[in-house]
Scaffold this active site. Sequence first.
Site, PDB file in Angstrom:
ATOM      1  N   ASN A 148      27.619  -7.829  15.307  1.00  0.00           N
ATOM      2  CA  ASN A 148      27.179  -8.190  13.320  1.00  0.00           C
ATOM      3  C   ASN A 148      26.125  -8.110  12.669  1.00  0.00           C
ATOM      4  O   ASN A 148      25.866  -7.619  11.450  1.00  0.00           O
ATOM      5  CB  ASN A 148      27.964  -8.549  13.533  1.00  0.00           C
ATOM      6  CG  ASN A 148      29.740  -7.649  13.200  1.00  0.00           C
ATOM      7  OD1 ASN A 148      30.067  -6.833  13.547  1.00  0.00           O
ATOM      8  ND2 ASN A 148      31.032  -9.077  14.256  1.00  0.00           N
ATOM      9  N   HIS A 171      32.344 -12.594  22.351  1.00  0.00           N
ATOM     10  CA  HIS A 171      32.155 -10.950  21.687  1.00  0.00           C
ATOM     11  C   HIS A 171      32.833 -10.565  22.739  1.00  0.00           C
ATOM     12  O   HIS A 171      31.722  -9.959  22.930  1.00  0.00           O
ATOM     13  CB  HIS A 171      31.033 -11.906  21.034  1.00  0.00           C
ATOM     14  CG  HIS A 171      31.260 -11.163  19.789  1.00  0.00           C
ATOM     15  ND1 HIS A 171      30.195 -10.170  19.208  1.00  0.00           N
ATOM     16  CD2 HIS A 171      32.961 -10.105  19.545  1.00  0.00           C
ATOM     17  CE1 HIS A 171      30.603  -9.439  17.940  1.00  0.00           C
ATOM     18  NE2 HIS A 171      32.112  -9.537  17.602  1.00  0.00           N
ATOM     19  N   GLU A 198      29.055 -10.146  24.120  1.00  0.00           N
ATOM     20  CA  GLU A 198      28.121 -11.461  24.023  1.00  0.00           C
ATOM     21  C   GLU A 198      28.131 -12.153  23.929  1.00  0.00           C
ATOM     22  O   GLU A 198      29.402 -12.578  23.119  1.00  0.00           O
ATOM     23  CB  GLU A 198      27.944 -10.633  22.158  1.00  0.00           C
ATOM     24  CG  GLU A 198      26.926 -10.768  21.087  1.00  0.00           C
ATOM     25  CD  GLU A 198      26.287 -10.749  19.462  1.00  0.00           C
ATOM     26  OE1 GLU A 198      27.836 -10.348  18.975  1.00  0.00           O
ATOM     27  OE2 GLU A 198      26.087 -11.077  19.285  1.00  0.00           O
TER      28      GLU A 198
HETATM   29  N1  LIG Z   1      38.503  -5.589  15.195  1.00  0.00           N
HETATM   30  C1  LIG Z   1      37.446  -6.166  15.925  1.00  0.00           C
HETATM   31  O1  LIG Z   1      36.838  -4.643  16.170  1.00  0.00           O
HETATM   32  C2  LIG Z   1      37.035  -7.452  16.708  1.00  0.00           C
HETATM   33  C3  LIG Z   1      36.193  -7.406  17.111  1.00  0.00           C
HETATM   34  C4  LIG Z   1      35.204  -8.033  17.902  1.00  0.00           C
HETATM   35  C5  LIG Z   1      35.617  -9.295  17.314  1.00  0.00           C
HETATM   36  N2  LIG Z   1      36.789  -8.625  16.579  1.00  0.00           N
HETATM   37  C6  LIG Z   1      37.305 -10.297  16.634  1.00  0.00           C
HETATM   38  O2  LIG Z   1      38.454 -10.301  17.490  1.00  0.00           O
HETATM   39  C7  LIG Z   1      39.452 -11.528  16.535  1.00  0.00           C
HETATM   40  C8  LIG Z   1      40.991 -11.025  16.020  1.00  0.00           C
HETATM   41  O3  LIG Z   1      40.801  -9.602  15.310  1.00  0.00           O
HETATM   42  P1  LIG Z   1      41.579  -8.799  15.546  1.00  0.00           P
HETATM   43  O4  LIG Z   1      40.794  -7.473  14.801  1.00  0.00           O
HETATM   44  O5  LIG Z   1      42.291  -8.285  16.636  1.00  0.00           O
HETATM   45  O6  LIG Z   1      42.752  -9.202  14.278  1.00  0.00           O
HETATM   46  P2  LIG Z   1      44.207  -8.667  14.052  1.00  0.00           P
HETATM   47  O7  LIG Z   1      44.496  -8.483  13.277  1.00  0.00           O
HETATM   48  O8  LIG Z   1      44.208  -7.112  15.237  1.00  0.00           O
HETATM   49  O9  LIG Z   1      44.951  -9.570  15.492  1.00  0.00           O
HETATM   50  C9  LIG Z   1      44.508 -11.482  15.018  1.00  0.00           C
HETATM   51  C10 LIG Z   1      46.382 -11.811  15.140  1.00  0.00           C
HETATM   52  O10 LIG Z   1      46.173 -13.410  15.631  1.00  0.00           O
HETATM   53  C11 LIG Z   1      47.922 -13.269  15.713  1.00  0.00           C
HETATM   54  N3  LIG Z   1      48.070 -14.707  14.991  1.00  0.00           N
HETATM   55  C12 LIG Z   1      47.293 -15.759  14.034  1.00  0.00           C
HETATM   56  N4  LIG Z   1      47.947 -16.444  14.081  1.00  0.00           N
HETATM   57  C13 LIG Z   1      47.543 -16.990  15.018  1.00  0.00           C
HETATM   58  C14 LIG Z   1      48.101 -18.299  15.346  1.00  0.00           C
HETATM   59  N5  LIG Z   1      47.971 -19.609  15.013  1.00  0.00           N
HETATM   60  N6  LIG Z   1      48.375 -18.707  17.088  1.00  0.00           N
HETATM   61  C15 LIG Z   1      48.038 -17.155  17.910  1.00  0.00           C
HETATM   62  N7  LIG Z   1      48.070 -16.209  16.944  1.00  0.00           N
HETATM   63  C16 LIG Z   1      48.207 -15.930  15.499  1.00  0.00           C
HETATM   64  C17 LIG Z   1      47.697 -12.331  14.512  1.00  0.00           C
HETATM   65  O11 LIG Z   1      49.426 -12.726  14.375  1.00  0.00           O
HETATM   66  C18 LIG Z   1      47.753 -11.014  15.294  1.00  0.00           C
HETATM   67  O12 LIG Z   1      47.951 -10.255  15.907  1.00  0.00           O
HETATM   68  C19 LIG Z   1      38.863 -12.418  14.751  1.00  0.00           C
HETATM   69  O13 LIG Z   1      38.226 -13.610  15.296  1.00  0.00           O
HETATM   70  C20 LIG Z   1      37.344 -11.119  15.147  1.00  0.00           C
HETATM   71  O14 LIG Z   1      37.202 -11.366  14.311  1.00  0.00           O
HETATM   72  C21 LIG Z   1      37.096  -8.097  15.774  1.00  0.00           C
END
Ligand SMILES: NC(=O)c1ccc[n+]([C@@H]2O[C@H](COP(=O)([O-])OP(=O)(O)OC[C@H]3O[C@@H](n4cnc5c(N)ncnc54)[C@H](O)[C@@H]3O)[C@@H](O)[C@H]2O)c1
Length: 295
Positions: free
Chosen positions: A189, A139, A151
């Site tokens: 979280n 994480h 994490e």
């Molecule tokens: N945003 C944050 O601050 C944060 C922090 C830590 C962890 N996360 C976690 O990280 C992960 C991504 O979050 P994010 O904020 O980057 O989301 P985001 O919406 O910015 O990006 C997600 C991406 O995944 C792609 N995607 C969807 N289905 C797919 C597939 N089958 N194959 C390949 N790509 C695919 C989408 O096209 C998109 O570009 C989530 O699990 C989220 O909980 C987010």
Amino acid sequence: MKNIAVIGAGTMGNGIAHTFAQFNYNVHLIDISEAALQKGVTTITKNLDRMLAKEKISEADKTTTLNNITTFTAIKDSVKNMDLVVEAATENVALKSKIFKELDAICDAKTILATNTSSISITQIAAVTKRPEKVIGMHFMNPVPIMKLVEIIRGYNTTDEVMSEIVALSKKISKIPVEVNDYPGFVANRILMPMINESIETLYNGVAGVTEIDTVMKLGMAHPMGPLQLADFIGLDVCLSILNVMYDGFKNPKYAPCPLLVNMVNAGKLGVKSGEGFYDYTVSRKAETVAKMFV
Ligand SMILES: NC(=O)c1ccc[n+]([C@@H]2O[C@H](COP(=O)([O-])OP(=O)(O)OC[C@H]3O[C@@H](n4cnc5c(N)ncnc54)[C@H](O)[C@@H]3O)[C@@H](O)[C@H]2O)c1
């Protein structure tokens, strides 16, 4: 470890790809959306330019980092011969389960499968594979190239060997790994989201306005940004999804998302990524946003 695939080129995926590539790993960046890949590479280039301007990296480092990244629109041909896959696709159990099933079927037996999920059970994701001992939570924090913490979440079946490999890898990319166990929201979280949710409740109950709530937390608690602004940066849809996972996982009403958060997500107000959340990020109102953010 040398070859690392990153699934998802969004907020987190492009930061993870950037970081591994900067430390000279061979990175395959995969997204179903070509537009997301292009946007991801543009973001990486901009962030490298910023580091270059601050003399944190050289022009050669920038070129090497970009050359270390290859983009793909399908998992099929891009995850063979990988030492590690880090999944950073949209926060959705069904989607992650589908991706892990596909990865398990295609990846070499040696490949470790990590997920950057913010809250979904590592054990539940691992259960769809035939290698649950090689599935782990990694994480990262946003923005990945800057934030030190990773994490590391041990699933029910994750082995000590896999834990140590991922801890060692995190140190190699200059991060500080912290090992935690697999319960909803992990540590980060589980503590952060109730604070964000409570700040939204405070707004919803009319106790104070957006700027006032954020100012109290910034000046009173020495937080670098207020909880409502932080929620905008994380994405209000991501915050809602994490709260729902904790609410379902613990069956405790203290994690129930505030109705205002639910309403804003339904209205498409997702924070920075949609241009509006608790603050307005559209160009026409940029000055107003900046003024609000730095009160
Ligand atoms: N945003 C944050 O601050 C944060 C922090 C830590 C962890 N996360 C976690 O990280 C992960 C991504 O979050 P994010 O904020 O980057 O989301 P985001 O919406 O910015 O990006 C997600 C991406 O995944 C792609 N995607 C969807 N289905 C797919 C597939 N089958 N194959 C390949 N790509 C695919 C989408 O096209 C998109 O570009 C989530 O699990 C989220 O909980 C987010």
